[in-house]
Design a protein around this motif. Structure first.
Motif, PDB file in Angstrom:
ATOM      1  N   TRP A 193       0.843  -1.182   0.000  1.00 34.54           N
ATOM      2  CA  TRP A 193       0.000   0.000   0.000  1.00 34.54           C
ATOM      3  C   TRP A 193       0.883   1.239   0.000  1.00 34.54           C
ATOM      4  CZ3 TRP A 193      -0.592   3.609   4.077  1.00 34.54           C
ATOM      5  CH2 TRP A 193       0.055   3.277   5.271  1.00 34.54           C
ATOM      6  N   ALA A 194       0.314   2.336  -0.499  1.00 35.78           N
ATOM      7  CA  ALA A 194       1.101   3.549  -0.674  1.00 35.78           C
ATOM      8  C   ALA A 194       0.204   4.772  -0.595  1.00 35.78           C
ATOM      9  CB  ALA A 194       1.836   3.517  -2.014  1.00 35.78           C
ATOM     10  N   ALA A 195       0.819   5.906  -0.327  1.00 38.10           N
ATOM     11  CA  ALA A 195       0.116   7.184  -0.293  1.00 38.10           C
ATOM     12  C   ALA A 195       1.048   8.251  -0.849  1.00 38.10           C
ATOM     13  CB  ALA A 195      -0.320   7.538   1.120  1.00 38.10           C
ATOM     14  N   GLU A 196       0.459   9.258  -1.475  1.00 40.82           N
ATOM     15  CA  GLU A 196       1.240  10.336  -2.068  1.00 40.82           C
ATOM     16  C   GLU A 196       0.382  11.585  -2.093  1.00 40.82           C
ATOM     17  OE1 GLU A 196       2.920  11.433  -6.480  1.00 40.82           O
ATOM     18  OE2 GLU A 196       3.199   9.368  -5.802  1.00 40.82           O
ATOM     19  N   GLY A 197       1.025  12.745  -1.998  1.00 44.53           N
ATOM     20  CA  GLY A 197       0.268  13.981  -2.055  1.00 44.53           C
ATOM     21  C   GLY A 197       1.166  15.176  -2.216  1.00 44.53           C
ATOM     22  N   ALA A 198       0.550  16.303  -2.597  1.00 44.87           N
ATOM     23  CA  ALA A 198       1.277  17.555  -2.753  1.00 44.87           C
ATOM     24  C   ALA A 198       0.319  18.711  -2.502  1.00 44.87           C
ATOM     25  CB  ALA A 198       1.893  17.667  -4.144  1.00 44.87           C
TER      26      ALA A 198
END
Length: 879
Positions: A193-198
């Motif tokens: 699982w992974a998460a990313e944001g900006a």
């Protein structure tokens, strides 16, 4: 010049061939910015791809050469979320991970020397700044504006180590006056699982910040096939938990001045990236690698671990005058890497008998690498639109490294022998000056040219060589074994208190030096207990004891040595001091001609160099210390064409090239211990060294087609044909190394062999479509990549002729190194409603298993594999 469009018959396009190119979807929206379906459709028709291959922003179709560019959105939608998988979209690109080292090859050119003595052969860049040690390069692969792959030598504009080309990761920049960003989360197979944001933050009218980060927890699909109750609990290699963050600042107080600063931090943790040694499996079964399960590893010993911490700061100041601009850039980057390999006893194979496998064996390899690098550049560049467009600049690079390596050999049946190479001081420095220009002779005819002069120096100080203990039992029996590396063991490596061995010539000093190389003893290690009395002076013969795992079943302790051994012979590593200095000159020259406003032909010649270096030193050894830079000259002709097909813009480009590759470095076995007391002199030891003993030629053709078809279909076709041949090179055949003859090996000619990792035929095809459903838009894409067979080493599966004249095929001897051709398929679907998007993807959908790198030598055929099948779902919101 304003470009208009013409129409090229579709049938002629298909007959012309297919292509290598930016497989970039014209309609992908910028990161963190929502886009309406209507706006996206308009960009699909007429959107331009902007690249910086010539160190200035320009339309891709105006660049003479082969550059592939991808937006971050396009990579994500195609299931390319990990750096190695970029090769599925770029024919001729090979990216592998060898024990934490990212190796990049382009058109068969690159470098496998990952030690402090080597440099990459394809230059990695982050936002245009050179990255000297690409460990952890994948931690930068998030919140991207685009990724560019520039093929062929780029020595003039990009400089050091751009022999094969460049890979430039360009991160998303802050946008003035806008609030915005995105957040996404994903779940995938293999417990991933992974998460990313900006988040883009306006800080006034002329100042903005962008904060971005990501987290991933995943494995790489290896399986623990060990039948041993304890070893079966070891976690397989490739498991990783990574996180990273980035802060980008942009200040534009006027239309002339721009200042940007980017700071990033990342950390990789997990079980490391060792390969799978298939030598024993091939030798025992006679099966080729493709008939074996290369991911079924028989683990033993200590748990593999990896930790890599890196951070960096980049700064850029640009001021525009009336006709030119001055740009100053600076970068500092730190890497701190440690890995203890996950040890194994080859792989599982059908019918394998495990009764002879010693699972209580903690032999292992430990790596430590630190790098602190600085890159500075001052450049002046003419504004676009002028008849003469030029770049003039100076470049400075400095790197301080500290590296350590230890191989421990547990459960030996006699004399103990391990290896340590630890260098607390490894310094590299380079500076260069360059000039490059393009001049319009007429409205349609241009000439281009450039030169670059580079000087480099390297030096190191440390230790390198064997740890050896020979400890005699009663009646001088040989020998009492030594254990080192059992549960909990950690070497000192760079934490050693002393690296000066020049004055250590007594057994007491040697014993103390060996003990100082141990940071944490293993639970069942014996070395300190055996030689501690030698080190502290209480007994010059050490402390003798026996136990079932070290007495070999017959060795007993003497009764007349005050508790010591009958003899104790110790060997420590030697001093390593090396240096090298070299300079080289790069150039490029070419001509471009616009047949029409949308059709250009060009011809050019360009060069590139990969840095030289020096070899390990050994007492009384005739090894040549330094090796020279490799150099590559490419002659290239091509045509770039855009046209209207089905009412939309389309592209067809084709390029032919010829490479002249000189001073090529091959590893060769060379005598390191010459006994000149005998006549004739006899060599009693050999080691691998780097030599400029090779040359090669490469020719090929690449082509690309991008079409927007009726029904909102898009088609990108990328094709490359590559013919490589080694034209010079005779080396010792390490596959046939004879340790009974001091390690000597027979000579083998490589002439006529193909370069490793170079497939003759490469094809990438991407088909995509979008259409409206309800309140939103549905899209899908399929990315197909085919690589024909290639060799993993320079030996090309040649027969082995041993010193005694016996001959075996490479397969019979356990050394097949041909990777058969294979096809991978990536799939992606998505549905977008306003700011919200749901996606599903599959990378390597058919779960093809392929070797992307191999280490081939005495009893070694270690494979480093492609990524296993991955599929998952992702939710994303733009704001």
């Amino acid at each position: 010049m304003t470009k208009t469009t013409t129409i090229m018959p579709f049938a002629a396009l298909l007959l012309a061939g297919t292509a290598i190119a930016p497989a970039m979807a014209q309609g992908s929206e910028p990161q963190g910015q929502s886009t309406s379906p209507t706006a996206e459709s308009d960009r699909d028709r007429d959107g331009d791809i902007v690249v910086t291959a010539n160190r200035r922003e320009e339309n891709l179709q105006d660049v003479s050469g082969v550059v592939q560019a991808f937006t971050g959105d396009d990579l994500r939608k195609s299931g390319i979320t990990e750096l190695r998988n970029l090769q599925t979209a770029v024919p001729g690109l090979n990216i592998s991970n060898q024990e934490g080292n990212i190796e990049i090859f382009i058109r068969g050119v690159g470098s496998s020397n990952n030690t402090e003595l080597g440099d990459p052969g394809a230059a990695p860049h982050l936002n245009g700044t050179y990255i000297p040690r690409p460990r952890g390069l994948g931690l930068m692969f998030y919140d991207l504006e685009r990724v560019e792959v520039n093929k062929g030598p780029q020595g003039t504009l990009y400089g050091r180590n751009a022999l094969a080309g460049t890979l430039n990761i360009i991160t998303a920049k802050p946008r003035l006056g806008e609030w915005g960003g995105y957040a996404q989360a994903e779940y995938a197979n293999r417990n991933s699982w992974a998460a990313e944001g900006a988040l883009n933050i306006p800080l006034g009218n002329n100042f903005a910040a962008r904060v971005a980060g990501y987290y991933v927890d995943r494995d790489y699909g290896f399986r623990n096939a060990s039948p041993d109750p304890q070893a079966s609990q070891l976690r397989p290699a490739g498991l990783e938990e990574n996180y990273a963050g980035r802060l980008s600042l942009l200040w534009e107080p006027s239309d002339r001045l721009e200042v940007s600063i980017i700071g990033d931090y990342g950390k990789e943790t997990g079980t490391g990236y060792p390969g799978a040694n298939i030598f024993a499996a091939v030798e025992a079964t006679g099966l080729r690698p493709e008939q074996l399960e290369l991911r079924d590893i028989v683990y033993r010993g200590q748990q593999g671990i990896m930790e890599n911490e890196l951070w960096g700061v980049q700064g850029r100041v640009r001021y525009g005058f009336d006709t030119f601009a001055i740009e100053a850039t600076g970068s500092y980057r730190s890497v701190d890497f440690f890995q203890a390999n996950a040890s194994s006893e080859s792989i599982a194979w059908p019918g394998r008998d495990y009764s002879e496998v010693q699972f209580d064996n903690f032999s292992n390899n430990f790596w430590q690498s630190r790098s602190q690098s600085q890159v500075y550049e001052l450049r002046a560049t003419a504004d676009e639109g002028q008849r003469l467009r030029w770049n003039l600049g100076g470049f400075y690079f400095k790197e301080d490294q500290q590296v350590g390596y230890m191989a421990v050999a547990d459960r030996g049946y006699c004399c103990y022998s391990g290896t340590e190479f630890t260098m607390p001081e490894v310094d590299g420095e380079s500076y260069a000056f360059y000039a490059d220009a393009t001049f319009d002779l007429t409205d349609r005819l241009r000439i281009l040219g450039g030169v670059r002069y580079t000087e480099e120096s390297k030096s190191r100080y440390g230790i390198g060589g064997n740890w050896a203990l020979t400890l005699g039992g009663a009646n001088f029996d040989c020998c009492v074994s030594t254990r080192l590396g059992t549960e909990g063991f950690r070497p000192a490596l760079l934490d050693r208190p002393n690296f000066n061995v020049a004055g250590i010539n007594t057994p007491q000093g040697q014993a103390q030096f060996l003990i100082e190389g141990i940071r944490t003893p293993g639970a069942r290690d014996t070395l300190i207990q055996q030689i501690g009395a030698i080190a502290n002076g209480t007994n010059p013969l050490g402390t003798c004891f026996v136990r079932p795992d070290i007495d070999n079943g017959f060795v007993t302790c003497p009764t007349d040595t005050n508790g010591g051994f009958s003899y104790a012979n110790l060997t420590i590593p030697e001093q390593q001091i090396g240096s090298a200095n070299f300079n080289f000159f790069d150039y490029r020259a070419g001509i471009e001609f616009d047949i029409s406003d949308t059709n250009m032909v060009y011809a050019k010649v360009s060069t590139g160099h990969k840095s030289g270096g020096f070899n390990d030193s050994f007492n009384n050894s005739p090894i040549p210390e330094a090796f020279l830079p490799e150099n590559l000259t490419v002659f290239e002709i091509g045509s770039r064409n855009s046209f209207r097909a089905f009412g939309r813009r389309a592209v067809f480009n084709v390029t032919g090239f010829y490479y002249d590759y000189q001073d090529q470095v091959f590893q060769d076995l060379t005598c390191i211990n010459l006994d000149e007391t005998q006549t004739p002199a006899v060599c009693n030891g050999y080691s691998l060294v780097n030599r400029n003993i090779g040359a090669s030629r490469i020719f090929g053709i690449e082509a690309e087609t991008r079409l927007q078809l009726p029904g909102n279909f898009g088609l990108d076709l990328n094709f490359a044909y590559l013919d490589t041949e080694i034209t010079e090179g005779v080396v010792a055949d390490a596959r046939a190394q004879d340790f009974g003859a001091g390690g000597e090996s027979p000579l083998i000619s490589l002439v006529g062999n193909r370069l490793p990792l170079a497939s003759r035929l490469n094809l990438s095809a991407k088909l995509s479509q979008w259409f409206e459903i309800g309140q939103g838009r549905f899209d899908w894409q399929a990315l197909l990549n085919y690589r024909s067979s290639f060799f993993l080493s320079q030996f090309n599966e040649d027969d082995i002729v041993f010193l005694n004249g016996d001959r075996q095929t490479a397969l019979e001897a356990g050394f097949p190194d041909r990777q058969r051709g294979f096809t991978t398929l990536n799939l992606g679907i998505g549905y977008t409603v306003g700011r919200y998007r749901l996606e599903a993807w599959a990378a390597n959908f058919t779960d093809q298993e392929a070797s992307l790198k191999a280490l081939v030598g005495s009893s070694l055929n270690i494979r480093f594999l492609n990524d296993a099948q991955t599929y998952g779902v992702r939710a994303r919101v733009n704001f």
